[in-house]
Design a protein around this motif. Structure first.
Motif, PDB file in Angstrom:
ATOM      1  N   GLU B   2      50.461  22.263 -23.242  1.00 13.82           N
ATOM      2  CA  GLU B   2      50.358  22.758 -24.603  1.00 13.82           C
ATOM      3  C   GLU B   2      51.226  21.915 -25.524  1.00 13.82           C
ATOM      4  O   GLU B   2      52.400  21.712 -25.274  1.00 13.82           O
ATOM      5  CB  GLU B   2      50.830  24.203 -24.648  1.00 13.82           C
ATOM      6  N   GLN B   3      50.620  21.395 -26.568  1.00 15.32           N
ATOM      7  CA  GLN B   3      51.379  20.576 -27.488  1.00 15.32           C
ATOM      8  C   GLN B   3      51.055  21.038 -28.881  1.00 15.32           C
ATOM      9  O   GLN B   3      49.903  21.304 -29.208  1.00 15.32           O
ATOM     10  CB  GLN B   3      50.954  19.112 -27.373  1.00 15.32           C
ATOM     11  N   ALA B   4      52.050  21.157 -29.702  1.00 12.42           N
ATOM     12  CA  ALA B   4      51.805  21.586 -31.075  1.00 12.42           C
ATOM     13  C   ALA B   4      52.676  20.803 -32.032  1.00 12.42           C
ATOM     14  O   ALA B   4      53.868  20.664 -31.828  1.00 12.42           O
ATOM     15  CB  ALA B   4      52.085  23.073 -31.214  1.00 12.42           C
ATOM     16  N   THR B   5      52.035  20.225 -33.038  1.00 13.22           N
ATOM     17  CA  THR B   5      52.772  19.583 -34.114  1.00 13.22           C
ATOM     18  C   THR B   5      52.549  20.431 -35.342  1.00 13.22           C
ATOM     19  O   THR B   5      51.429  20.848 -35.614  1.00 13.22           O
ATOM     20  CB  THR B   5      52.201  18.184 -34.422  1.00 13.22           C
ATOM     21  N   GLN B   6      53.587  20.679 -36.070  1.00 17.20           N
ATOM     22  CA  GLN B   6      53.420  21.383 -37.337  1.00 17.20           C
ATOM     23  C   GLN B   6      54.340  20.754 -38.373  1.00 17.20           C
ATOM     24  O   GLN B   6      55.530  20.642 -38.144  1.00 17.20           O
ATOM     25  CB  GLN B   6      53.724  22.858 -37.152  1.00 17.20           C
ATOM     26  N   VAL B   7      53.757  20.309 -39.455  1.00 21.01           N
ATOM     27  CA  VAL B   7      54.506  19.598 -40.488  1.00 21.01           C
ATOM     28  C   VAL B   7      54.359  20.363 -41.797  1.00 21.01           C
ATOM     29  O   VAL B   7      53.248  20.646 -42.226  1.00 21.01           O
ATOM     30  CB  VAL B   7      53.944  18.177 -40.688  1.00 21.01           C
ATOM     31  N   THR B   8      55.477  20.693 -42.399  1.00 21.79           N
ATOM     32  CA  THR B   8      55.410  21.395 -43.676  1.00 21.79           C
ATOM     33  C   THR B   8      55.557  20.406 -44.813  1.00 21.79           C
ATOM     34  O   THR B   8      56.383  19.504 -44.742  1.00 21.79           O
ATOM     35  CB  THR B   8      56.556  22.408 -43.785  1.00 21.79           C
ATOM     36  N   GLY B   9      54.771  20.573 -45.844  1.00 20.43           N
ATOM     37  CA  GLY B   9      54.921  19.775 -47.052  1.00 20.43           C
ATOM     38  C   GLY B   9      54.989  20.689 -48.257  1.00 20.43           C
ATOM     39  O   GLY B   9      54.221  21.647 -48.345  1.00 20.43           O
ATOM     40  N   VAL B  19      49.964  26.311 -55.436  1.00 21.77           N
ATOM     41  CA  VAL B  19      49.990  26.067 -53.993  1.00 21.77           C
ATOM     42  C   VAL B  19      51.447  26.076 -53.549  1.00 21.77           C
ATOM     43  O   VAL B  19      52.219  25.225 -53.962  1.00 21.77           O
ATOM     44  CB  VAL B  19      49.394  24.682 -53.650  1.00 21.77           C
ATOM     45  N   ASN B  20      51.829  27.028 -52.720  1.00 22.11           N
ATOM     46  CA  ASN B  20      53.232  27.110 -52.297  1.00 22.11           C
ATOM     47  C   ASN B  20      53.631  26.005 -51.341  1.00 22.11           C
ATOM     48  O   ASN B  20      54.725  25.468 -51.405  1.00 22.11           O
ATOM     49  CB  ASN B  20      53.523  28.443 -51.621  1.00 22.11           C
ATOM     50  N   ARG B  21      52.748  25.688 -50.406  1.00 19.60           N
ATOM     51  CA  ARG B  21      53.113  24.668 -49.425  1.00 19.60           C
ATOM     52  C   ARG B  21      51.862  24.220 -48.667  1.00 19.60           C
ATOM     53  O   ARG B  21      50.831  24.900 -48.682  1.00 19.60           O
ATOM     54  CB  ARG B  21      54.135  25.203 -48.414  1.00 19.60           C
ATOM     55  N   TYR B  22      52.001  23.070 -48.040  1.00 19.55           N
ATOM     56  CA  TYR B  22      50.976  22.573 -47.126  1.00 19.55           C
ATOM     57  C   TYR B  22      51.528  22.695 -45.717  1.00 19.55           C
ATOM     58  O   TYR B  22      52.723  22.506 -45.495  1.00 19.55           O
ATOM     59  CB  TYR B  22      50.703  21.081 -47.342  1.00 19.55           C
ATOM     60  N   ILE B  23      50.651  22.963 -44.771  1.00 12.38           N
ATOM     61  CA  ILE B  23      51.068  22.919 -43.373  1.00 12.38           C
ATOM     62  C   ILE B  23      50.067  22.047 -42.632  1.00 12.38           C
ATOM     63  O   ILE B  23      48.885  22.370 -42.552  1.00 12.38           O
ATOM     64  CB  ILE B  23      51.078  24.319 -42.746  1.00 12.38           C
ATOM     65  N   GLY B  24      50.553  20.920 -42.128  1.00 11.07           N
ATOM     66  CA  GLY B  24      49.706  20.078 -41.291  1.00 11.07           C
ATOM     67  C   GLY B  24      49.873  20.554 -39.854  1.00 11.07           C
ATOM     68  O   GLY B  24      50.987  20.791 -39.414  1.00 11.07           O
ATOM     69  N   TYR B  25      48.772  20.723 -39.133  1.00 13.55           N
ATOM     70  CA  TYR B  25      48.891  21.217 -37.760  1.00 13.55           C
ATOM     71  C   TYR B  25      48.011  20.394 -36.822  1.00 13.55           C
ATOM     72  O   TYR B  25      46.952  19.913 -37.213  1.00 13.55           O
ATOM     73  CB  TYR B  25      48.512  22.710 -37.669  1.00 13.55           C
ATOM     74  N   HIS B  26      48.521  20.226 -35.625  1.00 16.70           N
ATOM     75  CA  HIS B  26      47.751  19.558 -34.583  1.00 16.70           C
ATOM     76  C   HIS B  26      48.118  20.258 -33.290  1.00 16.70           C
ATOM     77  O   HIS B  26      49.235  20.121 -32.806  1.00 16.70           O
ATOM     78  CB  HIS B  26      48.090  18.073 -34.528  1.00 16.70           C
ATOM     79  N   VAL B  27      47.210  21.050 -32.776  1.00 14.80           N
ATOM     80  CA  VAL B  27      47.488  21.847 -31.585  1.00 14.80           C
ATOM     81  C   VAL B  27      46.528  21.446 -30.481  1.00 14.80           C
ATOM     82  O   VAL B  27      45.328  21.336 -30.721  1.00 14.80           O
ATOM     83  CB  VAL B  27      47.308  23.364 -31.881  1.00 14.80           C
TER      84      VAL B  27
END
Lengths: 130, 274
Positions: B2-9, B19-27
């Protein structure tokens, strides 16, 4: 996983911060964790890049008159890695300029030093700190 | 594996009211289902690979390369094959008006193809996101497109904006009667106009806000005991907490944790030291 969250953050300023982020992720393998863009096109107020083996660096767009954050070409960071040889190949293939070739030191570390496109100096080595 | 990347912008300040925030995700995980939980933000998702597949109780799943979801008060079930890769943006109700020309209430409980709301810019967004190489560049594409489509907009009555602020600002709940007195409207009038504009009644929004506060405590690595979470989020007792949790997530808190934690890493917990 009991590694504590990093509490010491090297900070670097770049003229072109988005390009620097592309370089650091591609050449060295940092991962993007946070980005706060500014009002101007391409301006980065704050960004954090994580090092997969632990810790990370902060960077932003250089602003004239900044007092707490040294400008492009003035920072040097040492990063611990278990795989310096692989990393050197990756970094130089992506355009990092070699400053000190990979070598073993008398204190048991193996590492190298390169310069990124804006002149910050990055040393990578196996020595994990005392 | 299981691998998860989560990047907040965080979008630039000019866009943050929308728009409060962006969340980039790669699961990358085992195939399964993910529950989208109610919140006070509209959901805007653009995928980088694959689609978002929403499972309906009846009929085939609805598949989206990019979608907008309105506020909802029951969980949304998302099926996935183990690879989820995209960007999610948290939209405010003002964002719905400024970007789509619609009150958030029109989208409540719905999910809509982004192209149906934005037209050509939706395709352009997906094309550009898929060729960008870093999250930094993808967030910049997002900002660029949103800047172009955003039009000046306002919530039609200041009373509604005030009530929204009061209900979402703090974890401490404000009673609807008190809120009605503050804006000088009858409870019924406040309820009707609030629901039409935002899609949830003031009372349900207050419950959702409390639920999200509890969720933020629940996903922390140093998670307090459930009774403690219930107390600090403002529930009468743990039974009350469990009941609300079930209503909004479809599961008990403990079962939810077991099933969802890989996806519930709270980006707020890794906020900048700046």
């Amino acid at each position: 996983m009991t590694t504590p969250a990093p509490t010491v953050w090297p900070g670097l300023a770049y003229t072109d911060a988005p390009a620097a982020i592309r370089f650091l992720t591609t050449a060295f393998g940092f991962t993007e964790t946070l980005l706060v863009p500014g009002e101007a096109d391409g301006e980065v107020v704050h960004a954090e890049l994580g090092w997969p083996e632990g810790g990370g660096v902060m960077l932003n767009t250089h602003r004239v008159g900044e007092v707490c954050w040294t400008g492009p070409g003035h920072g040097s960071v040492y990063v611990v890695t278990a795989k310096p040889d692989e990393l050197l190949a990756r970094a130089t293939a992506a355009g990092a300029e070699l400053v000190r070739d990979i070598a073993d030191t008398d204190y048991g570390s193996r590492g190298f030093t390169v310069r990124d496109p804006e002149g910050h100096v990055w040393s990578f080595g196996t020595y994990p700190g005392a | 594996m299981e691998q998860a990347t989560q990047v907040t912008g965080l979008p630039p300040p000019r866009l943050r009211p929308l728009v409060n925030r962006y969340i980039g995700y790669h699961v990358r995980s085992a195939p399964g289902v993910h529950r989208g939980l109610p919140s006070s933000k509209l959901t805007f998702i653009a995928t980088l690979t694959g689609t978002v597949d929403l499972r309906a109780p009846h009929g085939p799943p609805r598949r989206y390369a990019a979608l907008v979801g309105g506020l909802h008060e029951t969980p949304v079930t998302i099926e996935h094959d183990g690879r989820q890769h995209g960007i999610e943006a948290d939209l405010t109700p003002l964002g719905a008006r400024a970007l789509f020309g619609l009150p958030a209430g029109e989208l409540a409980g719905l999910d809509v193809h982004l192209g149906d709301l934005l037209g050509r810019p939706a395709e352009e967004l997906l094309d550009r996101l898929r060729t960008a190489r870093t999250w930094t560049d993808r967030f910049a594409c997002f900002t660029d497109i949103l800047d172009r489509v955003a039009r000046p907009a306002a919530i039609p009555a200041p009373e509604l904006g005030w009530a929204w602020q009061r209900l979402t600002a703090a974890p401490a709940a404000v009673a609807v009667a008190e809120l009605a007195a503050e804006v000088g409207w009858s409870r019924q009038h406040l309820r009707t106009r609030f629901q039409r504009e935002f899609g949830l009644s003031p009372k349900v929004l207050a419950r959702v806000v409390r639920f999200r506060h509890a969720r933020d405590l629940l996903v922390r690595p140093d998670r307090p005991a459930l009774a403690e979470i219930a107390a600090s989020a403002g529930y009468a007792d743990q039974a009350h907490f469990t009941r609300d949790w079930r209503a909004f997530s479809g599961l008990s808190p403990t079962a939810w944790l077991t099933e969802e934690l890989p996806f519930a890493q709270d980006p707020e917990a890794t906020r900048p030291p700046a």
